[in-house]
Design an enzyme around this catalytic site. Structure first.
Site, PDB file in Angstrom:
ATOM      1  N   THR A  25      69.301  38.245  95.702  1.00  0.00           N
ATOM      2  CA  THR A  25      69.990  37.008  94.918  1.00  0.00           C
ATOM      3  C   THR A  25      70.756  36.404  95.815  1.00  0.00           C
ATOM      4  OG1 THR A  25      69.174  37.964  92.782  1.00  0.00           O
ATOM      5  CG2 THR A  25      69.882  35.757  92.233  1.00  0.00           C
TER       6      THR A  25
ATOM      7  N   LYS B 266      65.080  32.958  89.212  1.00  0.00           N
ATOM      8  CA  LYS B 266      65.425  33.711  88.810  1.00  0.00           C
ATOM      9  C   LYS B 266      67.215  34.034  87.829  1.00  0.00           C
ATOM     10  CE  LYS B 266      67.695  37.923  89.647  1.00  0.00           C
ATOM     11  NZ  LYS B 266      68.806  39.011  90.357  1.00  0.00           N
TER      12      LYS B 266
ATOM     13  N   LYS C 132      78.123  35.893  89.461  1.00  0.00           N
ATOM     14  CA  LYS C 132      77.792  35.930  90.165  1.00  0.00           C
ATOM     15  C   LYS C 132      76.642  34.871  90.414  1.00  0.00           C
ATOM     16  CE  LYS C 132      74.921  37.276  94.338  1.00  0.00           C
ATOM     17  NZ  LYS C 132      73.290  38.017  95.082  1.00  0.00           N
TER      18      LYS C 132
END
Length: 302
Positions: free
Chosen positions: A94, A169, A244
């Site tokens: 990611t 995502k 994050k």
């Protein structure tokens, strides 16, 4: 069966590599951690001495790395020019959308087909082969990658062109982070108003307020299905990783001038929980303790 180079054997990558080996592929794995390498060997993978060695003669390459800078470094130093140009490259990390697009373009310029394929589902899904893959890339690259990704997941969805997997995502996780905070606030308020948490769950999980954060991942111990809340918020999806992803979402929002006040508030609250209150290693649903540190549940108070 194919030769697969797998780089990055952490909490997610280890299970993913093992599932490819279980399916019969020859998985040559590499990680900087000796412990991760040893565990991968025990689960059917072959040890590689370096990332470049892992991808040599590979028909497919999978990477699962911490951040965009690591993806860039590994692809530019150890994958591009080391893996055969016939190999399909799949980055399941990611990372930011810009880096994903740049690395796919760089790979294409050197004759490689590559996709960005970040995952959703957490450690248990990585182990069980039930991840959801959100894939960005050209249609032909997606078709080639799909055969490998399906061995590690329950759903493999083509999100669009290069970088679209990362876009999907971070948007998904921004929604998840914000909805978890709202779920935690709601349970705290319900209990302070005299409602039993289980009773409130039974009502709201079947009413218009229901959401995944409540019905599948309830932050209240002893309520709903078993979740990290029942393990003192250990395991699951660490708050540091949620932070994050929220930061990536905010960077992306700024780059396209998108107004995301709920996402910004979620980032601020997870920053406080993870970095100022020591919750980084706890599951992200543990933020309920920051919302009300005097909060108790039926199970924990019995």
């Amino acid at each position: 069966m194919a030769r697969v180079g797998f780089i990055g054997l952490g909490n997610m990558g280890g299970g993913m590599a093992a599932n490819l080996a279980k399916a019969g592929h020859e998985v040559r794995a590499f990680d900087l951690s000796e412990g991760a390498l040893a565990k991968a060997e025990e689960r059917g993978c072959k040890r590689a001495g370096s990332a470049a060695e892992a991808v040599a003669d590979a028909e497919a390459v999978v990477t699962m790395l911490p951040a965009g800078k690591h993806v860039r470094e590994v692809y530019e130093s150890s994958v591009i020019g080391h893996a055969p140009k016939s190999a399909i490259l799949m980055d399941c990390s990611t990372i930011d959308v810009t880096t994903a697009r740049e690395e796919i373009a760089r790979a294409a310029s050197q004759g490689y087909a590559m996709v960005d394929a970040p995952v959703s589902g957490g450690i248990a899904a990585a182990e069980g082969g039930t991840l959801t893959f959100m894939v960005g890339g050209e249609a032909e690259a997606f078709a080639r990658a799909r055969a490998f990704l399906e061995l590690m997941g329950k759903a493999v969805i083509h999100a669009g062109g290069p970088g679209s997997g990362q876009a999907a995502k971070i948007c998904n996780n921004m929604l998840l982070g914000a909805s978890m905070i709202a779920t935690c606030e709601t349970f705290v308020l319900a209990q302070k108003l005299g409602l039993d948490p289980q009773t409130f769950f039974d009502i709201s999980s079947q009413a218009s307020g229901q959401c995944w954060s409540m019905t599948s991942y309830c932050p209240v111990p002893g309520v709903g299905p078993t979740t990290p809340a029942d393990r003192d918020y250990e395991g699951g999806f660490a708050a540091a990783l949620m932070l994050k992803d929220l930061r990536l979402a905010m960077e992306a929002a700024q780059s396209v001038d998108s107004y995301t006040p709920m996402g910004a508030n979620a980032e601020e609250l997870y920053t406080r929980f993870a970095e100022k209150l020591g919750g980084a290693g706890k599951d992200f649903s543990g933020i309920i303790r920051m919302i009300d540190d005097s909060w108790t549940s039926p199970r924990s108070s019995s």
